[in-house]
Design a protein around this motif. Sequence first.
Motif, mmCIF file in Angstrom:
data_model
loop_
_atom_site.group_PDB
_atom_site.id
_atom_site.type_symbol
_atom_site.label_atom_id
_atom_site.label_comp_id
_atom_site.label_asym_id
_atom_site.label_seq_id
_atom_site.Cartn_x
_atom_site.Cartn_y
_atom_site.Cartn_z
ATOM 1 N N GLY A 30 38.654 48.008 -75.237
ATOM 2 C CA GLY A 30 39.327 48.974 -76.093
ATOM 3 C C GLY A 30 40.301 48.335 -77.062
ATOM 4 O O GLY A 30 40.640 48.920 -78.093
ATOM 5 N N MET A 31 40.762 47.139 -76.737
ATOM 6 C CA MET A 31 41.630 46.389 -77.640
ATOM 7 C C MET A 31 40.816 45.606 -78.664
ATOM 8 O O MET A 31 41.377 45.039 -79.597
ATOM 9 C CB MET A 31 42.498 45.407 -76.844
ATOM 10 N N GLY A 32 39.493 45.544 -78.456
ATOM 11 C CA GLY A 32 38.633 44.794 -79.368
ATOM 12 C C GLY A 32 38.303 43.396 -78.895
ATOM 13 O O GLY A 32 37.774 42.592 -79.663
ATOM 14 N N ALA A 33 38.604 43.077 -77.643
ATOM 15 C CA ALA A 33 38.330 41.736 -77.116
ATOM 16 C C ALA A 33 36.834 41.466 -77.071
ATOM 17 O O ALA A 33 36.041 42.365 -76.830
ATOM 18 C CB ALA A 33 38.926 41.593 -75.705
ATOM 19 N N VAL A 34 36.483 40.216 -77.310
ATOM 20 C CA VAL A 34 35.103 39.786 -77.099
ATOM 21 C C VAL A 34 35.081 38.903 -75.855
ATOM 22 O O VAL A 34 36.016 38.138 -75.607
ATOM 23 C CB VAL A 34 34.482 39.023 -78.296
ATOM 24 N N TYR A 35 34.033 39.067 -75.091
ATOM 25 C CA TYR A 35 33.871 38.279 -73.873
ATOM 26 C C TYR A 35 33.010 37.065 -74.163
ATOM 27 O O TYR A 35 31.908 37.189 -74.692
ATOM 28 C CB TYR A 35 33.230 39.135 -72.769
ATOM 29 N N LEU A 36 33.531 35.899 -73.816
ATOM 30 C CA LEU A 36 32.763 34.666 -73.939
ATOM 31 C C LEU A 36 31.870 34.491 -72.714
ATOM 32 O O LEU A 36 30.801 33.912 -72.793
ATOM 33 C CB LEU A 36 33.697 33.474 -74.096
ATOM 34 N N GLN A 37 32.347 34.984 -71.598
ATOM 35 C CA GLN A 37 31.589 35.066 -70.352
ATOM 36 C C GLN A 37 32.365 35.986 -69.435
ATOM 37 O O GLN A 37 33.434 36.464 -69.802
ATOM 38 C CB GLN A 37 31.370 33.696 -69.728
ATOM 39 N N ASN A 38 31.848 36.238 -68.269
ATOM 40 C CA ASN A 38 32.492 37.151 -67.333
ATOM 41 C C ASN A 38 33.918 36.684 -67.029
ATOM 42 O O ASN A 38 34.128 35.554 -66.607
ATOM 43 C CB ASN A 38 31.664 37.220 -66.050
ATOM 44 N N GLY A 39 34.909 37.546 -67.289
ATOM 45 C CA GLY A 39 36.295 37.219 -66.990
ATOM 46 C C GLY A 39 36.979 36.307 -67.984
ATOM 47 O O GLY A 39 38.087 35.832 -67.734
#
Length: 179
Positions: A30-39
């Motif tokens: 919801g903040m717009g973060a992108v995940y590079l991998q789990n966690g």
Amino acid sequence: MEHITWILMTYKVPPEPAAKRVALWRRLKGMGAVYLQNGVCLLPQTEEHMRQLKMLENDAAAMGGESVLLVTTSLDKAQEDKVVRRFQEDRDDQYREFIGKCDAFEAEIAREIAKEKFTYAELEEEDNELKKLQGWVEKIRSLDFYGAPLAADASERLTSCENQLADYARRVFDANQGL
């Protein structure tokens, strides 16, 4: 050459209760973060993002987990471009979904016109739907840190929806004149 700086958050929280883990993930997305991998996720470095991530760090600890926040840059322009594309792709996914809802909104207006359903109640309902679309696209725009390609298409579609509703409103007012 100045590189973009990001806040990197890594976290590990217990798998149960799943609702808490999912809530953390949703807040980050919801903040717009992108995940590079789990966690492991990234956000552009801003004071607001840092403040929110520090609160999430506390939330992770309260769940019995742990997290680390780091400020980072990419090794080179190619790596930076890869990360920016990830942010843009995430926003484009949201814009695509938004555009689909615009399609549905316009189809609904067309159905009401075809049925000649020109009531104030229907107009109010459609106006509320348009307000939802407007709020939704504003939320996406607020997370579009790097100018996703579909942003312009989404804006055009919102304008089209606004124009369609204005036309429908005129028809409602004309049909109810003198009533």
